[in-house]
Design a protein around this motif. Structure first.
Motif, PDB file in Angstrom:
ATOM      1  N   VAL A   1       0.830  -1.200   0.000  1.00 17.41           N
ATOM      2  CA  VAL A   1       0.000   0.000   0.000  1.00 17.41           C
ATOM      3  C   VAL A   1       0.867   1.253   0.000  1.00 17.41           C
ATOM      4  O   VAL A   1       0.576   2.227  -0.685  1.00 17.41           O
ATOM      5  CB  VAL A   1      -0.936   0.019   1.235  1.00 17.41           C
ATOM      6  N   LEU A   2       1.947   1.217   0.776  1.00 20.78           N
ATOM      7  CA  LEU A   2       2.857   2.350   0.904  1.00 20.78           C
ATOM      8  C   LEU A   2       4.270   1.856   0.631  1.00 20.78           C
ATOM      9  O   LEU A   2       4.745   0.928   1.293  1.00 20.78           O
ATOM     10  CB  LEU A   2       2.765   2.960   2.300  1.00 20.78           C
ATOM     11  N   ALA A   3       4.943   2.488  -0.345  1.00 10.18           N
ATOM     12  CA  ALA A   3       6.300   2.085  -0.710  1.00 10.18           C
ATOM     13  C   ALA A   3       7.209   3.297  -0.620  1.00 10.18           C
ATOM     14  O   ALA A   3       7.082   4.236  -1.415  1.00 10.18           O
ATOM     15  CB  ALA A   3       6.327   1.494  -2.113  1.00 10.18           C
ATOM     16  N   ILE A   4       8.105   3.296   0.363  1.00 10.37           N
ATOM     17  CA  ILE A   4       9.074   4.375   0.514  1.00 10.37           C
ATOM     18  C   ILE A   4      10.389   3.896  -0.108  1.00 10.37           C
ATOM     19  O   ILE A   4      11.181   3.203   0.525  1.00 10.37           O
ATOM     20  CB  ILE A   4       9.263   4.769   1.995  1.00 10.37           C
ATOM     21  N   ASP A   5      10.583   4.256  -1.376  1.00 16.12           N
ATOM     22  CA  ASP A   5      11.816   3.910  -2.082  1.00 16.12           C
ATOM     23  C   ASP A   5      12.883   4.979  -1.884  1.00 16.12           C
ATOM     24  O   ASP A   5      14.033   4.771  -2.274  1.00 16.12           O
ATOM     25  CB  ASP A   5      11.551   3.744  -3.582  1.00 16.12           C
ATOM     26  N   GLY A   6      12.490   6.137  -1.342  1.00 13.18           N
ATOM     27  CA  GLY A   6      13.421   7.206  -1.001  1.00 13.18           C
ATOM     28  C   GLY A   6      13.474   7.343   0.503  1.00 13.18           C
ATOM     29  O   GLY A   6      14.007   6.480   1.194  1.00 13.18           O
ATOM     30  N   SER A   7      12.887   8.416   1.042  1.00 11.30           N
ATOM     31  CA  SER A   7      12.780   8.551   2.494  1.00 11.30           C
ATOM     32  C   SER A   7      11.555   9.403   2.810  1.00 11.30           C
ATOM     33  O   SER A   7      11.097  10.198   1.985  1.00 11.30           O
ATOM     34  CB  SER A   7      14.039   9.186   3.095  1.00 11.30           C
ATOM     35  N   ALA A   8      11.044   9.238   4.022  1.00 12.72           N
ATOM     36  CA  ALA A   8       9.868   9.994   4.444  1.00 12.72           C
ATOM     37  C   ALA A   8       9.732   9.919   5.950  1.00 12.72           C
ATOM     38  O   ALA A   8      10.233   8.995   6.602  1.00 12.72           O
ATOM     39  CB  ALA A   8       8.600   9.462   3.783  1.00 12.72           C
ATOM     40  N   SER A   9       9.040  10.912   6.510  1.00 15.04           N
ATOM     41  CA  SER A   9       8.619  10.895   7.899  1.00 15.04           C
ATOM     42  C   SER A   9       7.181  10.393   7.942  1.00 15.04           C
ATOM     43  O   SER A   9       6.319  10.904   7.219  1.00 15.04           O
ATOM     44  CB  SER A   9       8.707  12.308   8.493  1.00 15.04           C
ATOM     45  N   ILE A  10       6.922   9.373   8.775  1.00  9.68           N
ATOM     46  CA  ILE A  10       5.600   8.753   8.843  1.00  9.68           C
ATOM     47  C   ILE A  10       5.141   8.766  10.294  1.00  9.68           C
ATOM     48  O   ILE A  10       5.711   8.079  11.145  1.00  9.68           O
ATOM     49  CB  ILE A  10       5.632   7.311   8.314  1.00  9.68           C
ATOM     50  N   LYS A  11       4.131   9.555  10.585  1.00 15.02           N
ATOM     51  CA  LYS A  11       3.629   9.673  11.947  1.00 15.02           C
ATOM     52  C   LYS A  11       2.101   9.649  11.960  1.00 15.02           C
ATOM     53  O   LYS A  11       1.454  10.275  11.113  1.00 15.02           O
ATOM     54  CB  LYS A  11       4.095  10.982  12.596  1.00 15.02           C
ATOM     55  N   ASN A  12       1.552   8.939  12.924  1.00 18.97           N
ATOM     56  CA  ASN A  12       0.107   8.942  13.174  1.00 18.97           C
ATOM     57  C   ASN A  12      -0.706   8.559  11.937  1.00 18.97           C
ATOM     58  O   ASN A  12      -1.795   9.073  11.710  1.00 18.97           O
ATOM     59  CB  ASN A  12      -0.337  10.327  13.687  1.00 18.97           C
ATOM     60  N   CYS A  13      -0.166   7.647  11.158  1.00 16.20           N
ATOM     61  CA  CYS A  13      -0.866   7.171   9.968  1.00 16.20           C
ATOM     62  C   CYS A  13      -1.474   5.793  10.228  1.00 16.20           C
ATOM     63  O   CYS A  13      -1.085   5.090  11.162  1.00 16.20           O
ATOM     64  CB  CYS A  13       0.088   7.105   8.777  1.00 16.20           C
ATOM     65  N   THR A  14      -2.436   5.414   9.392  1.00 16.70           N
ATOM     66  CA  THR A  14      -3.099   4.121   9.500  1.00 16.70           C
ATOM     67  C   THR A  14      -3.128   3.441   8.151  1.00 16.70           C
ATOM     68  O   THR A  14      -3.520   4.049   7.146  1.00 16.70           O
ATOM     69  CB  THR A  14      -4.545   4.277  10.018  1.00 16.70           C
ATOM     70  N   ILE A  15      -2.684   2.192   8.117  1.00 20.58           N
ATOM     71  CA  ILE A  15      -2.901   1.336   6.952  1.00 20.58           C
ATOM     72  C   ILE A  15      -3.885   0.266   7.381  1.00 20.58           C
ATOM     73  O   ILE A  15      -3.631  -0.493   8.324  1.00 20.58           O
ATOM     74  CB  ILE A  15      -1.592   0.717   6.447  1.00 20.58           C
ATOM     75  N   ASP A  16      -5.002   0.213   6.684  1.00 20.79           N
ATOM     76  CA  ASP A  16      -6.098  -0.676   7.067  1.00 20.79           C
ATOM     77  C   ASP A  16      -6.588  -1.422   5.830  1.00 20.79           C
ATOM     78  O   ASP A  16      -7.057  -0.814   4.874  1.00 20.79           O
ATOM     79  CB  ASP A  16      -7.241   0.151   7.675  1.00 20.79           C
TER      80      ASP A  16
ATOM     81  N   ASN B   1       1.973   4.939  14.473  1.00 21.02           N
ATOM     82  CA  ASN B   1       1.199   4.481  13.332  1.00 21.02           C
ATOM     83  C   ASN B   1       0.442   3.206  13.676  1.00 21.02           C
ATOM     84  O   ASN B   1       0.828   2.466  14.589  1.00 21.02           O
ATOM     85  CB  ASN B   1       2.117   4.228  12.132  1.00 21.02           C
ATOM     86  N   THR B   2      -0.627   2.934  12.938  1.00 24.28           N
ATOM     87  CA  THR B   2      -1.430   1.728  13.135  1.00 24.28           C
ATOM     88  C   THR B   2      -1.468   0.932  11.837  1.00 24.28           C
ATOM     89  O   THR B   2      -1.751   1.490  10.771  1.00 24.28           O
ATOM     90  CB  THR B   2      -2.865   2.083  13.568  1.00 24.28           C
ATOM     91  N   PHE B   3      -1.173  -0.353  11.951  1.00 22.63           N
ATOM     92  CA  PHE B   3      -1.236  -1.257  10.806  1.00 22.63           C
ATOM     93  C   PHE B   3      -2.203  -2.377  11.170  1.00 22.63           C
ATOM     94  O   PHE B   3      -1.969  -3.119  12.126  1.00 22.63           O
ATOM     95  CB  PHE B   3       0.151  -1.832  10.503  1.00 22.63           C
ATOM     96  N   LYS B   4      -3.266  -2.505  10.414  1.00 19.75           N
ATOM     97  CA  LYS B   4      -4.253  -3.522  10.755  1.00 19.75           C
ATOM     98  C   LYS B   4      -4.870  -4.133   9.495  1.00 19.75           C
ATOM     99  O   LYS B   4      -4.936  -3.501   8.437  1.00 19.75           O
ATOM    100  CB  LYS B   4      -5.338  -2.938  11.658  1.00 19.75           C
ATOM    101  N   ASN B   5      -5.260  -5.374   9.648  1.00 11.79           N
ATOM    102  CA  ASN B   5      -5.967  -6.096   8.589  1.00 11.79           C
ATOM    103  C   ASN B   5      -5.163  -6.213   7.295  1.00 11.79           C
ATOM    104  O   ASN B   5      -5.733  -6.224   6.201  1.00 11.79           O
ATOM    105  CB  ASN B   5      -7.322  -5.430   8.311  1.00 11.79           C
ATOM    106  N   CYS B   6      -3.841  -6.306   7.432  1.00  9.24           N
ATOM    107  CA  CYS B   6      -3.006  -6.600   6.267  1.00  9.24           C
ATOM    108  C   CYS B   6      -2.938  -8.119   6.111  1.00  9.24           C
ATOM    109  O   CYS B   6      -2.718  -8.842   7.085  1.00  9.24           O
ATOM    110  CB  CYS B   6      -1.597  -6.040   6.444  1.00  9.24           C
ATOM    111  N   LYS B   7      -3.075  -8.601   4.901  1.00  6.24           N
ATOM    112  CA  LYS B   7      -3.101 -10.042   4.668  1.00  6.24           C
ATOM    113  C   LYS B   7      -1.760 -10.683   4.998  1.00  6.24           C
ATOM    114  O   LYS B   7      -1.707 -11.834   5.431  1.00  6.24           O
ATOM    115  CB  LYS B   7      -3.480 -10.335   3.217  1.00  6.24           C
TER     116      LYS B   7
END
Length: 331
Positions: A69-84, A102-108
């Protein structure tokens, strides 16, 4: 809202992406209203390394038509995000400047994967939550060997998954924070090379855990320590579980090389299928390198002696192929 499985955001090497919602008004990326299933849209992919790549309070919902869903091929700051709701894996990370709350839920599959060629010096973050994922681990690469680099593994709420074991080599420093957990795949090992400064220091209340990815005796091969950096290396308050079998260094779980030196105390070795818990290749060097300890190494579930000494001392006070049940007697 993306309209189909080819929908996504693609940030090339010279561009930047700043998406900053709030706790009350997060930015939501989702698929079409008639398809709210995982994989209904593709990916957010960031290839640049700009300081203004910032993701805060962003919800990635039902993405991942491809692998992530999210691919960081460079760089990034990731805060308070949700992947659902990822149809496969949640995020793959080359480098993060921040990775918090961050919250990661319901990933296969895995919620987070660190890229094979990751530039990260710090693995994991603070305050991240992992819920109801198919493989509820953080998947990390097996080999760390870039000279003059320090790698830090922080305590996360799920273990780090080591599909191909762990190998630390070269002039590097490894710091493992109290409470960090590692899940080692079947038949793999942990190896620490001669030039590595290795610091795995838990506490009595928050030990570091190295265990099998399945809770079975002898599931992974064992630990091989060759570091000669005895003034700076230490393994304390660590639990080693599910390791050791007949295929690893003459049927042991934890192997200490002939020239190795490090502080070793207050550790536990259990759930093995090995004959010996610890094999010491050279008792004389073990003592001369300052490894003799007054702190017990608790070893259980072995079929033979707890400690096997392959090479004794020159003065004969410890014989070749001597066995001990108490490591504090080797001095």
């Amino acid at each position: 809202m993306f309209t189909g499985t080819d929908g996504g955001i693609f940030v090339d090497e010279n561009a930047g992406l700043k998406m900053q919602g709030t706790k009350d008004k997060p930015i939501v990326l989702t698929g079409p209203t008639n398809n709210q299933n995982p994989g209904s849209w593709d990916v957010v992919r960031i290839r640049s390394k700009r300081a203004d790549n910032i993701l805060e309070y962003v919800t990635f919902q039902n993405g991942g038509a491809g692998e992530y869903v999210l691919a960081i091929d460079g760089s990034a700051s990731i805060k308070n995000c949700t992947i659902d709701g990822a149809s496969d894996k949640g995020a793959i990370l080359l480098k993060t400047t921040a990775f918090e709350n961050n919250t990661f839920k319901n990933c296969k599959n895995f919620p987070v994967v660190y890229d094979t060629w990751t530039e990260n010096a710090t693995y994991g973050g603070k305050g991240n939550v992992f819920v109801n994922n198919g493989k509820n681990f953080i998947s990390i690469r097996p080999t760390y060997s870039e000279d003059n680099k320090t790698y830090t593994f922080v305590k996360e709420s799920v273990p780090y998954f080591c599909n191909d074991g762990l190998e630390f080599n070269g002039r590097i420093t490894v710091n493992i924070e109290p409470g960090a957990r590692f899940a080692i795949n079947r038949g793999e090992r942990i190896y620490v090379g001669p030039e590595v400064i290795f610091k795995a220091n838990g506490t009595a209340a928050d030990p570091i855990v190295f265990a099998g990815s399945e809770d079975k005796p002898g599931y992974w091969n064992g630990v091989e320590i060759q570091t000669t950096q005895n003034d700076e290396s230490s393994i304390t308050y660590c639990n080693f579980e599910n390791l050791g079998n007949k295929d690893f260094f003459d049927d042991c779980a934890f192997y200490i090389g002939g020239d190795a030196g490090f502080k070793f105390n207050n550790c536990n070795i259990s759930k093995t299928k090995a004959k010996y818990g610890v094999r010491i290749d050279n008792a004389g060097n073990y003592i001369d390198n300052g490894m003799a300890t007054s702190s017990a190494i608790n070893i259980s579930d072995v079929s033979g002696a707890k400690i096997f000494v392959n090479g004794g001392t020159q003065d004969g006070r410890i014989a070749d192929e001597a066995t001990f049940d108490d490591i504090t007697k080797i001095k």
